[in-house]
Design a protein around this motif. Sequence first.
Motif, short mmCIF file in Angstrom:
data_model
loop_
_atom_site.label_atom_id
_atom_site.label_comp_id
_atom_site.label_asym_id
_atom_site.label_seq_id
_atom_site.Cartn_x
_atom_site.Cartn_y
_atom_site.Cartn_z
N PRO A 58 0.87 -1.21 0.16
CA PRO A 58 -0.08 0.18 0.01
C PRO A 58 0.83 1.23 0.07
O PRO A 58 0.84 1.99 -1.00
N GLY B 198 0.89 5.69 2.62
CA GLY B 198 0.70 6.50 4.10
C GLY B 198 1.02 7.69 4.13
O GLY B 198 0.04 8.42 3.72
N TYR C 299 -10.90 6.90 -6.92
CA TYR C 299 -9.95 6.72 -5.98
C TYR C 299 -10.07 6.18 -4.77
O TYR C 299 -11.27 6.13 -4.30
N LYS C 300 -9.24 5.27 -4.39
CA LYS C 300 -9.09 4.41 -3.08
C LYS C 300 -8.02 4.72 -2.27
O LYS C 300 -7.07 5.15 -2.76
N PHE C 301 -8.23 4.71 -0.79
CA PHE C 301 -7.30 4.64 0.08
C PHE C 301 -6.79 3.31 0.33
O PHE C 301 -7.54 2.64 0.71
N MET C 302 -5.41 3.16 0.27
CA MET C 302 -4.91 1.97 0.99
C MET C 302 -3.95 2.38 2.20
O MET C 302 -3.38 3.11 1.97
N ILE C 303 -4.20 1.76 3.12
CA ILE C 303 -3.42 1.90 4.41
C ILE C 303 -2.89 0.64 5.01
O ILE C 303 -3.87 -0.41 4.92
N ASP C 304 -1.70 0.45 5.52
CA ASP C 304 -1.24 -0.73 6.17
C ASP C 304 -1.32 -0.54 7.73
O ASP C 304 -0.83 0.62 8.08
N LEU C 305 -1.92 -1.55 8.36
CA LEU C 305 -2.06 -1.53 9.62
C LEU C 305 -1.07 -2.27 10.47
O LEU C 305 -0.80 -3.34 9.83
#
Lengths: 242, 242
Positions: free
Chosen positions: A83, A86, A234-240
């Motif tokens: 992703p 950030g 648009y999409k948001f990708m976030i790593d947790l």
Amino acid sequence: MGMIDKQSPVPIYHQLEEKIKKRIETGELMPGDALPSEREYAEQFEISRMTVRQAITNLVNERFLHRVKGKGTFVMEKKMEQPLHGLTSFTEDMKARGLQPSSSLIHFEIIPASSDLADKLGINEHGPVYEIKRIRLAEGIPMALERTYISANLVQGLTEDIVKDSLYAYVENVLNLKIESGIQVIEASTSNAEERKYLEIAEADPILLMERTSSLEDGTRFEVVKSSYRADRYKFMIDLKR
Amino acid sequence: MGMIDKQSPVPIYHQLEEKIKKRIETGELMPGDALPSEREYAEQFEISRMTVRQAITNLVNERFLHRVKGKGTFVMEKKMEQPLHGLTSFTEDMKARGLQPSSSLIHFEIIPASSDLADKLGINEHGPVYEIKRIRLAEGIPMALERTYISANLVQGLTEDIVKDSLYAYVENVLNLKIESGIQVIEASTSNAEERKYLEIAEADPILLMERTSSLEDGTRFEVVKSSYRADRYKFMIDLKR
DNA sequence: TAACTATAGTTGTCTATACCAGATAAACCG
DNA sequence: CGGTTTATCTGGTATAGACAACTATAGTTA
């Protein structure tokens, strides 16, 4: 087997990190495999076990490896495609997606901070704040309407020309400020007239709203960015973590 | 000044971490303040400087402190109110927001994995997967429609009763699996008929879609969760690091 | 056979020490 | 007075060694 250069200005633990990462990337070490033990690494490269631990600890923090007490250190199962969207600018974000970013400035002025804005920026209410409105495009297609708020006391002498060039290059290279962290709020909403105008969408189309507050190395609040993205583009990708 | 208990089973560096955190929380150490130097801490508590460094390094990673070479270690500017809605279940999330969570199961079966799902779960196409649909409520009000997909080979013997009780308690306590990380994709959309029915919204209302893929300690993909949130009742907060 | 017991391997914690490099201010000198 | 050197702070890197806690296996015993 490449060796470790103890005379190099680049720290030994960092050299070892790179070496291990390379062995993972080339497939020499597969997901689930056990690494050589810390003592083996220490012996092989004739370095201290604590130095080996420092390298491995960093890779554990980056989710390349994980440790199990009493058993060993193992390669993580394959990461999904990064992703990594950030803490990046729109420009970096689009480039990472393989799209050509551009932007057009539609508004630039100094305004007094609202109480909400002052709170988020950690400044006094009515304190001077730059308000910058831009349209963000990818491949020439409008992706988002972006409103940026920066304390005018923190960043002095900002001009339209600087903003049109590259705001972040100026901040980083000229003012020598580094953005280090931030928090982001994401929500969905219906569009308002301004968004419909600049994003060329219909009244029924949803909007993805993002508000980010970024901070510098010492935690000083640097900017508040409110972006309205076209939901269909648009999409948001976030790593947790943890 | 409280001391360090060297005989305690809780590691010294962890005791020191807590001590420093407390001094920040109580305001004894204010944002921007310099900490005592590592050597001072070592001397004061009669512990090794390396142990002090281990404590401080952890607090730096957690963004409580930051180091400047040659100058010292400083307290970060005040954190904004915790987002911390990182890798939490709906239940934990709602509790953190001070709301009473509940859920109602509307669907439970084993299906063959689609190619997209198989890819995300790291299993073979058509492999058996639990499909669990639930409505998530806060204070009795529908917040989200949630679809969970878990490999039936990884988690065997799952029943409706277990899901109705607490899926995650079962996974963690009975199967002894710990969810460690994940990636999340967030987007805005218009609603479909199923969402309108269960979330009690109108056709024009936007939806906040969240898809999360969670992984275990060793990186094995554990579950894919697709949630549709009522946009008027829910926002995502994420904190970004580095 | 089944249960227990060494034993040897692993990571986790901790120590005491050393030197390097960046920052700062006092001491020095022209 | 003004610039330079020096001493002394700071965190950053690295060492060698020790013991604890946990895991797995081989061997022993009941």
